[in-house]
Scaffold this active site. Structure first.
Site, PDB file in Angstrom:
ATOM      1  N   GLU A 248     -11.285  -2.872  20.836  1.00  0.00           N
ATOM      2  CA  GLU A 248     -12.023  -3.166  22.077  1.00  0.00           C
ATOM      3  C   GLU A 248     -13.117  -2.122  22.164  1.00  0.00           C
ATOM      4  O   GLU A 248     -12.851  -0.959  22.495  1.00  0.00           O
ATOM      5  CB  GLU A 248     -11.085  -3.061  23.290  1.00  0.00           C
ATOM      6  CG  GLU A 248      -9.970  -4.091  23.317  1.00  0.00           C
ATOM      7  CD  GLU A 248     -10.454  -5.506  23.607  1.00  0.00           C
ATOM      8  OE1 GLU A 248     -11.597  -5.672  24.077  1.00  0.00           O
ATOM      9  OE2 GLU A 248      -9.690  -6.442  23.341  1.00  0.00           O
ATOM     10  N   CYS A 282     -17.262  -0.648  29.998  1.00  0.00           N
ATOM     11  CA  CYS A 282     -17.750  -1.413  28.851  1.00  0.00           C
ATOM     12  C   CYS A 282     -18.343  -2.733  29.342  1.00  0.00           C
ATOM     13  O   CYS A 282     -19.163  -3.341  28.669  1.00  0.00           O
ATOM     14  CB  CYS A 282     -16.618  -1.672  27.868  1.00  0.00           C
ATOM     15  SG  CYS A 282     -15.183  -2.391  28.675  1.00  0.00           S
TER      16      CYS A 282
HETATM   17  P1  NAD Z   1     -14.687   7.262  22.109  1.00  0.00           P
HETATM   18  O1  NAD Z   1     -14.845   6.241  21.046  1.00  0.00           O
HETATM   19  O2  NAD Z   1     -15.462   8.510  22.010  1.00  0.00           O
HETATM   20  O3  NAD Z   1     -13.154   7.697  22.215  1.00  0.00           O
HETATM   21  C1  NAD Z   1     -12.129   6.743  22.420  1.00  0.00           C
HETATM   22  C2  NAD Z   1     -10.807   7.338  21.964  1.00  0.00           C
HETATM   23  O4  NAD Z   1     -10.868   7.546  20.552  1.00  0.00           O
HETATM   24  C3  NAD Z   1     -10.488   8.703  22.575  1.00  0.00           C
HETATM   25  O5  NAD Z   1      -9.104   8.783  22.812  1.00  0.00           O
HETATM   26  C4  NAD Z   1     -10.898   9.664  21.478  1.00  0.00           C
HETATM   27  O6  NAD Z   1     -10.208  10.896  21.533  1.00  0.00           O
HETATM   28  C5  NAD Z   1     -10.469   8.875  20.251  1.00  0.00           C
HETATM   29  N1  NAD Z   1     -11.117   9.263  19.000  1.00  0.00           N
HETATM   30  C6  NAD Z   1     -12.348   9.772  18.815  1.00  0.00           C
HETATM   31  N2  NAD Z   1     -12.548   9.998  17.486  1.00  0.00           N
HETATM   32  C7  NAD Z   1     -11.438   9.598  16.842  1.00  0.00           C
HETATM   33  C8  NAD Z   1     -11.040   9.568  15.476  1.00  0.00           C
HETATM   34  N3  NAD Z   1     -11.832   9.974  14.513  1.00  0.00           N
HETATM   35  N4  NAD Z   1      -9.814   9.109  15.183  1.00  0.00           N
HETATM   36  C9  NAD Z   1      -8.992   8.665  16.140  1.00  0.00           C
HETATM   37  N5  NAD Z   1      -9.304   8.673  17.460  1.00  0.00           N
HETATM   38  C10 NAD Z   1     -10.518   9.128  17.806  1.00  0.00           C
HETATM   39  O7  NAD Z   1     -14.967   6.489  23.493  1.00  0.00           O
HETATM   40  P2  NAD Z   1     -14.984   7.104  24.958  1.00  0.00           P
HETATM   41  O8  NAD Z   1     -16.246   7.876  25.123  1.00  0.00           O
HETATM   42  O9  NAD Z   1     -13.685   7.726  25.313  1.00  0.00           O
HETATM   43  O10 NAD Z   1     -15.069   5.750  25.823  1.00  0.00           O
HETATM   44  C11 NAD Z   1     -16.230   5.074  26.058  1.00  0.00           C
HETATM   45  C12 NAD Z   1     -16.409   3.912  25.110  1.00  0.00           C
HETATM   46  O11 NAD Z   1     -15.289   3.036  25.200  1.00  0.00           O
HETATM   47  C13 NAD Z   1     -17.608   3.050  25.466  1.00  0.00           C
HETATM   48  O12 NAD Z   1     -18.305   2.708  24.286  1.00  0.00           O
HETATM   49  C14 NAD Z   1     -16.978   1.810  26.102  1.00  0.00           C
HETATM   50  O13 NAD Z   1     -17.769   0.647  26.037  1.00  0.00           O
HETATM   51  C15 NAD Z   1     -15.733   1.677  25.323  1.00  0.00           C
HETATM   52  N6  NAD Z   1     -14.755   0.877  26.058  1.00  0.00           N
HETATM   53  C16 NAD Z   1     -14.501  -0.394  25.637  1.00  0.00           C
HETATM   54  C17 NAD Z   1     -13.606  -1.187  26.346  1.00  0.00           C
HETATM   55  C18 NAD Z   1     -13.314  -2.586  25.906  1.00  0.00           C
HETATM   56  O14 NAD Z   1     -12.318  -3.122  26.377  1.00  0.00           O
HETATM   57  N7  NAD Z   1     -14.099  -3.196  25.036  1.00  0.00           N
HETATM   58  C19 NAD Z   1     -12.970  -0.679  27.479  1.00  0.00           C
HETATM   59  C20 NAD Z   1     -13.243   0.624  27.884  1.00  0.00           C
HETATM   60  C21 NAD Z   1     -14.149   1.394  27.154  1.00  0.00           C
END
Ligand code: NAD
Length: 474
Positions: A248, A282
């Protein structure tokens, strides 16, 4: 209520290898110091999840359903406390946090109902030589990774279907907002989830530890919600052991106001679609596309509504727009606005980074040309660029001109026209004449680089089930 801060492994609250400060972004104070996990803690979580799978996957659907129902009831009873936690660590205003907590709890209720309704199939083969039996089995140990913007709902949207399906799991929330996730894990503990079924870790080194877990053959599934950038990295990592993934990812939603739309209703819905969660969603309407004949009226009314929002720390009485999750995120928003201005954006209101304490940014409306670079970025804040269009075809082309395809919004007084437009939009979800359509009973997810798979609805549980075909000689 006692604030939990430790790791949760095999049914126990555990010490790990270090600590991390959780910050309130509205005043930059430390709310709590939480325990972080080293590789040995991650290994212990995987051992526990792997061992528990043997028994949890064999429990009856009704047993799992009743635990989920109990979790729903506890979460509703504690909604104000959890919403306060969400607001403090995330920065969003209390009313948004409370709405999120209720939505989050509904995933427990929905999947408590779905647990005992997984369909199967029994058929004669077309040639009549055998019987075709199709059943669904829990995949196995699942890694659940969640973002900071909906710390409660993004966790329950994964935990609930995984539990309903009979999987065991390791939850890793965002390091900015772990307290809400820890509390939800504690709710599951109190609701009677057996030891080892749900484990929670927050690694010191996220990438390295999660990669190690993804390369252990006992892990069978990765359910990720976060940015497209990190999603791409994880899809590549998952390829090594051909791990099942659901993704997602990011969005850059267009909000189309056609020339026959009810403008007052469109403004109200745009306020919701853009400003729920302070714009950090998102699903946030990031590109407001308005027909030329109604553009002046829409822009004037929308700017007035945005300008009237009360900006204050999330727990302040009457606050309507809180802080971003961190100074870093706030500064990213400010940089995108500056970039847009440099490319000729006309600022209607807002658009200046405030001085002082807290990760605040004002509600901002700007009018831009369709080639302004801000339109190709996911703005995770209270910034609404408006683009004027002349024909529905042009609006659809602008809307689809993005790598993302999560959600789109259409406003029109003519339902047939709105449905035709919805069908032409490249998105996993389309809202017609509404500002919010997220619902645990509906399939949530995107196309293009917004993701793979669907959460919620009837399909959500299948993200945690494998289909098995058994051919029977007759
Ligand atoms: P992010 O991708 O920076 O982080 C998301 C999660 O991934 C966090 O827990 C982070 O610690 C982890 N992470 C980061 N690098 C990683 C790695 N190398 N390996 C494993 N885990 C890792 O996103 P964010 O800034 O926390 O959230 C915002 C983003 O999430 C936006 O792009 C938003 O659109 C998206 N989002 C999507 C949905 C959906 O349902 N499509 C819902 C909510 C948020």
């Amino acid at each position: 209520m006692e604030l939990k801060t430790k790791l949760y492994i095999n049914g126990q609250w555990c010490d790990g290898e270090g600590t991390l400060d959780v910050i309130d972004p509205s005043d930059e104070s430390v709310i709590a110091q939480i325990t972080t996990a080293g590789d040995k803690d991650a290994d212990a979580a995987l051992d526990a999840a792997h061992k528990a799978f043997a028994t949890w996957s064999k429990t009856s659907p009704r047993y799992r359903a009743e635990i989920l129902r109990k979790a729903f009831e506890i979460m509703i009873a504690e909604a104000d406390y959890i919403a306060t936690l969400v607001s403090k660590e995330n920065g969003k205003v209390f009313s948004d946090a409370k709405g999120e907590v209720i939505y989050a709890a509904e995933f427990f209720r929905w999947f408590s109902e779905e647990a005992s309704r997984t369909p199967g199939d029994f058929r004669h083969s077309p040639s009549g030589d055998k019987r075709i039996l199709v059943t669904h089995q829990p995949i196995g140990v699942s890694l659940l990774i969640t973002p900071w913007n909906f710390p409660a709902a993004m966790a329950t949207r994964k935990l609930a279907p995984a539990l309903a399906a009979g999987c065991t799991m390791i939850l890793k929330p965002a390091s900015e907002t772990p307290l809400t996730a820890i509390h939800i894990v504690d709710i599951l503990h109190r609701a009677g989830v057996p030891a080892g079924v749900v484990n929670y870790i927050l690694p010191i080194k996220t990438g390295a530890t999660m990669s190690k877990l993804m390369h252990d053959p006992r892990v069978r599934n990765l359910s990720f919600t976060g940015s497209t950038e990190v999603g791409r990295v994880l899809i590549k990592e998952a390829a090594d052991l051909v791990l099942r993934t659901s993704m997602e990812l990011g969005g850059n939603a267009p909000f189309l106001v056609l020339d026959d739309a009810d403008i007052d209703e469109a403004v109200k819905a745009a306020m919701l679609a853009k400003m729920r969660n302070g714009g950090a969603a998102c699903t946030a309407a990031n590109r407001i596309l308005v027909a030329r004949s109604v553009a002046a009226e829409f822009t004037q009314k929308f700017s007035a509504a945005m300008g009237a929002l009360k900006v204050a720390p999330g727990l302040t009485e009457g606050a309507q727009l809180g802080a971003s999750v961190s100074m870093k995120e706030r500064n990213k928003i400010a940089e995108l606005v500056d970039m847009a201005k440099g490319a000729g954006a006309e600022i209607n209101i807002g658009g200046e980074k405030p001085e002082g304490v807290g990760a605040f940014y004002p509600a901002t409306v700007m009018t831009v040309k369709k080639d302004n670079p801000i339109l190709s970025h996911e703005v995770f804040g209270p910034v609404a660029p408006i683009v004027i269009f002349d024909t529905d075809e042009e609006a659809i082309a602008i809307a689809n001109d993005t790598e993302y395809g999560l959600i789109s919004y259409v406003f029109s007084g003519d339902l047939s026209r709105a449905i035709r437009t919805a069908e032409a939009l490249e998105a996993g979800m389309v809202a017609i004449n509404r500002g919010v359509i997220s619902d645990p009973a509906a399939p949530f997810g995107g196309v293009k680089q917004s993701g793979l798979g669907r959460e919620g609805g009837f399909t959500g549980i299948h993200e945690f089930l494998e289909t098995k075909y058994i051919g029977v000689e007759i």
